[in-house]
Scaffold this motif. Structure first.
Motif, PDB file in Angstrom:
ATOM      1  N   VAL A 135     -34.304 108.702 -97.913  1.00 16.35           N
ATOM      2  CA  VAL A 135     -34.605 110.020 -98.283  1.00 16.35           C
ATOM      3  C   VAL A 135     -34.621 110.396 -99.512  1.00 16.35           C
ATOM      4  CG1 VAL A 135     -32.034 110.516 -98.515  1.00 16.35           C
ATOM      5  CG2 VAL A 135     -33.570 112.243 -97.601  1.00 16.35           C
ATOM      6  N   GLY A 136     -35.479 111.206-100.120  1.00 18.24           N
ATOM      7  CA  GLY A 136     -35.826 111.559-101.407  1.00 18.24           C
ATOM      8  C   GLY A 136     -34.712 112.393-101.791  1.00 18.24           C
ATOM      9  N   LEU A 137     -33.926 112.381-102.964  1.00 17.23           N
ATOM     10  CA  LEU A 137     -32.858 113.300-103.487  1.00 17.23           C
ATOM     11  C   LEU A 137     -33.286 114.307-104.541  1.00 17.23           C
ATOM     12  CD1 LEU A 137     -29.667 111.272-103.615  1.00 17.23           C
ATOM     13  CD2 LEU A 137     -29.832 113.481-102.562  1.00 17.23           C
ATOM     14  N   VAL A 138     -33.053 115.579-104.297  1.00 22.42           N
ATOM     15  CA  VAL A 138     -33.534 116.510-105.434  1.00 22.42           C
ATOM     16  C   VAL A 138     -32.289 117.565-105.463  1.00 22.42           C
ATOM     17  CG1 VAL A 138     -36.063 116.269-105.374  1.00 22.42           C
ATOM     18  CG2 VAL A 138     -34.556 117.932-103.852  1.00 22.42           C
ATOM     19  N   ALA A 139     -32.385 118.060-106.555  1.00 22.38           N
ATOM     20  CA  ALA A 139     -31.097 119.225-106.887  1.00 22.38           C
ATOM     21  C   ALA A 139     -31.611 120.363-107.764  1.00 22.38           C
ATOM     22  CB  ALA A 139     -29.876 118.600-107.327  1.00 22.38           C
ATOM     23  N   THR A 140     -30.914 121.421-107.538  1.00 22.76           N
ATOM     24  CA  THR A 140     -31.105 122.675-108.769  1.00 22.76           C
ATOM     25  C   THR A 140     -30.136 121.905-109.866  1.00 22.76           C
ATOM     26  OG1 THR A 140     -29.034 123.698-107.847  1.00 22.76           O
ATOM     27  CG2 THR A 140     -31.244 124.235-107.154  1.00 22.76           C
ATOM     28  N   ALA A 150     -24.148 111.360-104.740  1.00 23.21           N
ATOM     29  CA  ALA A 150     -24.601 111.601-103.330  1.00 23.21           C
ATOM     30  C   ALA A 150     -25.331 110.183-102.901  1.00 23.21           C
ATOM     31  CB  ALA A 150     -25.844 112.727-103.530  1.00 23.21           C
ATOM     32  N   ILE A 151     -25.843 109.558-103.823  1.00 28.29           N
ATOM     33  CA  ILE A 151     -26.539 108.268-103.426  1.00 28.29           C
ATOM     34  C   ILE A 151     -25.433 107.308-102.740  1.00 28.29           C
ATOM     35  CG2 ILE A 151     -27.424 105.966-104.170  1.00 28.29           C
ATOM     36  CD1 ILE A 151     -29.184 107.383-106.234  1.00 28.29           C
ATOM     37  N   GLU A 152     -24.540 107.358-103.489  1.00 24.96           N
ATOM     38  CA  GLU A 152     -23.158 106.533-102.738  1.00 24.96           C
ATOM     39  C   GLU A 152     -22.822 106.848-101.532  1.00 24.96           C
ATOM     40  OE1 GLU A 152     -22.024 103.591-104.026  1.00 24.96           O
ATOM     41  OE2 GLU A 152     -23.775 103.873-105.524  1.00 24.96           O
ATOM     42  N   VAL A 153     -22.762 108.171-101.365  1.00 25.54           N
ATOM     43  CA  VAL A 153     -22.426 108.662 -99.935  1.00 25.54           C
ATOM     44  C   VAL A 153     -23.358 108.288 -98.867  1.00 25.54           C
ATOM     45  CG1 VAL A 153     -21.939 110.834 -98.583  1.00 25.54           C
ATOM     46  CG2 VAL A 153     -21.490 110.768-100.975  1.00 25.54           C
ATOM     47  N   LEU A 154     -24.802 108.586 -99.392  1.00 17.38           N
ATOM     48  CA  LEU A 154     -25.897 108.084 -98.442  1.00 17.38           C
ATOM     49  C   LEU A 154     -25.813 106.415 -97.810  1.00 17.38           C
ATOM     50  CD1 LEU A 154     -28.540 110.373 -99.898  1.00 17.38           C
ATOM     51  CD2 LEU A 154     -27.344 110.694 -97.702  1.00 17.38           C
ATOM     52  N   LYS A 155     -25.370 105.852 -99.043  1.00 15.92           N
ATOM     53  CA  LYS A 155     -25.562 104.426 -98.757  1.00 15.92           C
ATOM     54  C   LYS A 155     -24.392 104.086 -97.575  1.00 15.92           C
ATOM     55  CE  LYS A 155     -26.141 102.128-103.036  1.00 15.92           C
ATOM     56  NZ  LYS A 155     -25.680 101.446-104.135  1.00 15.92           N
ATOM     57  N   GLN A 156     -23.206 104.450 -97.896  1.00 17.62           N
ATOM     58  CA  GLN A 156     -22.081 104.527 -96.658  1.00 17.62           C
ATOM     59  C   GLN A 156     -22.711 104.974 -95.559  1.00 17.62           C
ATOM     60  OE1 GLN A 156     -19.024 106.234 -98.515  1.00 17.62           O
ATOM     61  NE2 GLN A 156     -18.602 104.642-100.175  1.00 17.62           N
ATOM     62  N   ALA A 157     -23.510 105.720 -95.412  1.00 19.53           N
ATOM     63  CA  ALA A 157     -24.034 106.420 -94.226  1.00 19.53           C
ATOM     64  C   ALA A 157     -25.310 105.589 -93.874  1.00 19.53           C
ATOM     65  CB  ALA A 157     -24.534 107.914 -94.164  1.00 19.53           C
TER      66      ALA A 157
END
Ligand code: SF4
Length: 338
Positions: A135-140, A150-157
């Motif tokens: 997934v590509g990650l973006v934010a305001t 957020a990358i760390e959380v996604l890695k765990q998932a």
């Protein structure tokens, strides 16, 4: 907006006022934060003795600097947006330069309002909506500093995440504006995880990039999915309604950051060359009541592009420039969102 969840940088504001010797300053806050305007004003008066004037006008983006107020004060503090795209585009600073000697970037101070809220819980929830492996990650601007966590959380998932940088923005990787999605377009993944509030950014990303967008709001902890095909279908219907239009109102935004007169005049010339009538209409806010009286069949909007979603409900079709070109046969339907 939850005002206590933002960095208002009041110490920095007071220090700048003292350093510049400013005696009158302006405050411009987004609508959701006007409730804290008077307490910020109180604090500034107490800390610095400067007079404070609060802008009562709209504050939708960095394109929306209150330039009349800017003329009345020595420093204008603009809260909640990134200066990345619009600071260089403004009309008024040239006038200010001549009268005050200040450079434009010295008059307006952007207070980005970085959020202090933890994004991990909502990212955990959003991970369940990701279909693919990446997934590509973006934010305001409020949450862009949280992308690494957020990358760390996604890695765990079990999901790989990638962050890219817009070539048009001199700003943090992963930052998107309501009208600048380069960071979402650049990532190789077909899905994008957007961290921020509201539907404008994720709808715009899905529409313009063709990627499925999972929107995670750290404040409400809500997760919504935006499918590009559904959004594009709505735009096709608006274009179809304009195919027989014989006359167009071409809208120019008078807010500096949205001012594209050259584009509007080019649209008008194209329409005239194709045997249609076209009239350029300059206005600050685009809303249906302001357009109702004009005896034209359709409008072309050259101002804030994120209005594309709002404008779907207008009685007369309101097109983007690319959509207008499709209507006049200057562009193919396949090239609407290159
Ligand atoms: S989306 Fe519209 S309001 Fe937001 S920054 Fe862009 S032009 Fe301004």
């Amino acid at each position: 907006m939850e005002q206590r969840s933002y960095e208002f940088e009041l110490d920095r504001i007071a220090a700048l006022i003292r350093e510049r010797g400013a005696t009158r300053v302006g405050l411009q806050l987004p609508d959701g934060l006007t409730s804290v305007a008077v307490s910020i004003a109180d604090e500034i008066v107490q800390e610095t003795g400067a007079e404070v004037i609060i802008s009562g006008n709209s504050c939708y983006g960095a394109c929306d600097i209150d330039e009349k107020l800017e003329c009345m004060v020595e420093l204008l503090f603009h809260f909640g947006h990134s200066s990345a795209l619009f600071a260089q585009r403004r009309i008024l600073p040239a006038i200010r330069d001549a009268t005050t000697g200040l450079r434009p970037d010295e008059n307006v101070i952007f207070i980005e309002l970085r959020s202090t809220i933890d994004v991990k819980p909502v990212v955990e929830k959003a991970a369940a909506e990701i279909i693919g492996e990446c997934v590509g990650l973006v934010a305001t601007i409020q949450h862009v500093h949280e992308l690494e966590s957020a990358i760390e959380v996604l890695k765990q998932a079990g999901k790989a995440a990638s962050i890219s940088k817009s070539l048009r923005l001199d700003a943090a990787p992963g930052l998107v504006l309501g009208c600048e999605f380069g960071a979402a377009r650049a990532v190789r993944c077909d899905e994008v995880l957007f961290i921020g509030s509201g539907g404008f950014h994720p709808a715009g990303i899905a529409l313009y990039t063709g990627k499925r967008v999972i929107a995670a709001d750290p404040f409400t902890r809500q997760v919504r999915v935006f499918e590009p095909d559904e959004l594009r279908k709505k735009r096709y219907m608006v274009i179809a309604r304009a195919l027989d239009a014989q006359s167009f109102g071409v809208l120019v935004g008078t807010k500096s950051g949205q001012y594209k007169l050259a584009d509007a005049l080019a649209v008008q010339r194209t329409a005239l060359a194709k045997g249609r009538n076209a009239y350029v209409i300059a206005l600050d806010e685009i809303c249906e009541e302001k357009l109702l009286g004009y005896a034209v069949d359709a409008f072309v909007n050259t101002a804030c592009p994120r209005l594309v979603e709002d404008l779907v409900a207008f009685k007369k079709p309101v097109l983007t420039i690319a959509e207008f070109e499709v209507v006049l046969g200057e562009r193919s339907w396949d090239e609407l969102w290159p």
